[in-house]
Design a protein around this motif. Structure first.
Motif, short mmCIF file in Angstrom:
data_model
loop_
_atom_site.label_atom_id
_atom_site.label_comp_id
_atom_site.label_asym_id
_atom_site.label_seq_id
_atom_site.Cartn_x
_atom_site.Cartn_y
_atom_site.Cartn_z
N TRP A 36 0.87 -1.18 0.00
CA TRP A 36 0.00 0.00 0.00
C TRP A 36 0.90 1.23 0.00
CZ3 TRP A 36 -5.16 0.15 -0.72
CH2 TRP A 36 -5.91 -1.01 -0.48
N PHE A 37 0.56 2.17 -0.84
CA PHE A 37 1.24 3.45 -0.92
C PHE A 37 0.19 4.54 -0.86
CE2 PHE A 37 5.56 2.17 -2.16
CZ PHE A 37 5.34 0.84 -2.46
N ASN A 43 2.58 16.13 -2.83
CA ASN A 43 3.62 15.25 -2.26
C ASN A 43 3.92 14.10 -3.22
OD1 ASN A 43 3.49 16.87 -0.04
ND2 ASN A 43 2.63 15.33 1.32
N GLU A 44 5.08 13.50 -3.03
CA GLU A 44 5.41 12.30 -3.77
C GLU A 44 4.67 11.10 -3.17
OE1 GLU A 44 9.92 13.49 -5.26
OE2 GLU A 44 9.60 11.77 -3.94
N ARG A 45 4.54 10.06 -4.00
CA ARG A 45 3.93 8.83 -3.50
C ARG A 45 4.85 8.23 -2.44
NH1 ARG A 45 1.25 4.86 -7.85
NH2 ARG A 45 0.43 6.93 -8.35
N GLU A 46 4.27 7.80 -1.32
CA GLU A 46 5.08 7.27 -0.24
C GLU A 46 4.60 5.89 0.18
OE1 GLU A 46 4.92 9.58 3.34
OE2 GLU A 46 2.75 9.36 3.57
N PHE A 47 5.54 5.11 0.66
CA PHE A 47 5.26 3.77 1.14
C PHE A 47 4.43 3.82 2.43
CE2 PHE A 47 5.93 -0.56 2.31
CZ PHE A 47 6.27 -0.58 3.65
N VAL A 48 3.48 2.90 2.53
CA VAL A 48 2.67 2.78 3.75
C VAL A 48 2.91 1.42 4.43
CG1 VAL A 48 0.33 2.69 4.70
CG2 VAL A 48 0.88 4.33 2.87
N TYR A 95 -3.07 3.70 -2.78
CA TYR A 95 -2.90 2.78 -3.91
C TYR A 95 -2.41 1.43 -3.39
CZ TYR A 95 -2.75 7.11 -6.66
OH TYR A 95 -3.03 8.33 -7.23
N CYS A 96 -2.92 0.37 -3.98
CA CYS A 96 -2.30 -0.93 -3.76
C CYS A 96 -1.46 -1.28 -4.98
CB CYS A 96 -3.32 -2.02 -3.45
SG CYS A 96 -4.33 -2.55 -4.84
N ALA A 97 -0.46 -2.13 -4.75
CA ALA A 97 0.47 -2.49 -5.81
C ALA A 97 0.95 -3.91 -5.59
CB ALA A 97 1.64 -1.52 -5.82
N ALA A 98 1.32 -4.55 -6.68
CA ALA A 98 1.78 -5.95 -6.65
C ALA A 98 3.22 -6.03 -7.13
CB ALA A 98 0.88 -6.82 -7.53
N ASN A 99 3.99 -6.81 -6.41
CA ASN A 99 5.42 -6.95 -6.69
C ASN A 99 5.78 -8.43 -6.64
OD1 ASN A 99 8.25 -6.91 -6.55
ND2 ASN A 99 8.22 -6.40 -4.40
N THR A 100 6.30 -8.94 -7.74
CA THR A 100 6.60 -10.36 -7.82
C THR A 100 7.91 -10.72 -7.16
OG1 THR A 100 6.65 -12.24 -9.35
CG2 THR A 100 7.84 -10.29 -10.02
N ARG A 105 9.83 -1.71 0.06
CA ARG A 105 9.25 -0.38 0.26
C ARG A 105 9.42 0.49 -0.98
NH1 ARG A 105 9.68 1.06 6.14
NH2 ARG A 105 10.23 -0.87 7.23
N ASN A 106 10.16 0.01 -1.96
CA ASN A 106 10.52 0.80 -3.13
C ASN A 106 9.43 0.71 -4.19
OD1 ASN A 106 11.66 2.01 -5.35
ND2 ASN A 106 13.63 0.99 -5.15
N ALA A 107 8.77 1.82 -4.44
CA ALA A 107 7.66 1.83 -5.40
C ALA A 107 8.11 1.42 -6.79
CB ALA A 107 7.03 3.21 -5.43
N ARG A 108 9.36 1.68 -7.13
CA ARG A 108 9.84 1.37 -8.48
C ARG A 108 9.94 -0.13 -8.74
NH1 ARG A 108 13.32 6.47 -8.27
NH2 ARG A 108 14.47 5.43 -6.64
#
Length: 123
Positions: A36-37, A43-48, A95-100, A105-108
């Motif tokens: 979740w971010f 502001n910039e997008r930040e890690f939650v 925002y939710c995001a998926a990372n394989t 914590r890195n949005a990139r």
């Protein structure tokens, strides 16, 4: 096609609670760490928060630790963010995001993103 759909946002008074949900489709949900971010205006997008594939590892931003809880239900392809004791500074689009790869914590490093849900906390 991958879809991440957030829900559960809204307007709440300071001290209140909200539970965000993110329903995933088009991917093998159990193979992805979920994060979740948030992004507030200007502001910039930040890690939650982030949770690993099986739910055994979680990380939180210092600003939400002890107030927010991330969880997931792999049978329902859904990740949750329980937000308690909300503060005006929590106001943002979430925002939710998926990372394989990993619980990062890195949005990139995230492969897929939802469209976001607005959370507004009034003082």
């Amino acid at each position: 096609q991958v879809h991440l759909v957030e829900s559960g946002g809204g307007l709440v008074q300071a001290g209140g609670s909200l539970r965000l949900s993110c329903a995933a489709s088009g991917l093998s949900f159990g193979m992805y760490a979920m994060g979740w971010f948030r992004q507030a205006p200007g502001n910039e997008r930040e890690f939650v928060a982030v949770i690993n594939r099986n739910g055994g590892i979680t990380y939180y931003a210092d600003s939400v630790k002890g107030r927010f809880t991330i969880s997931r239900d792999n049978a329902k392809n859904t990740v949750y963010l329980q937000m308690n004791n909300l503060k005006p500074e929590d106001t943002a689009i979430y925002y939710c995001a998926a990372n394989t790869y990993s619980a990062t914590r890195n949005a990139r490093e995230y492969d897929y993103w939802g469209q976001g849900t607005q959370v507004t906390v009034s003082s």
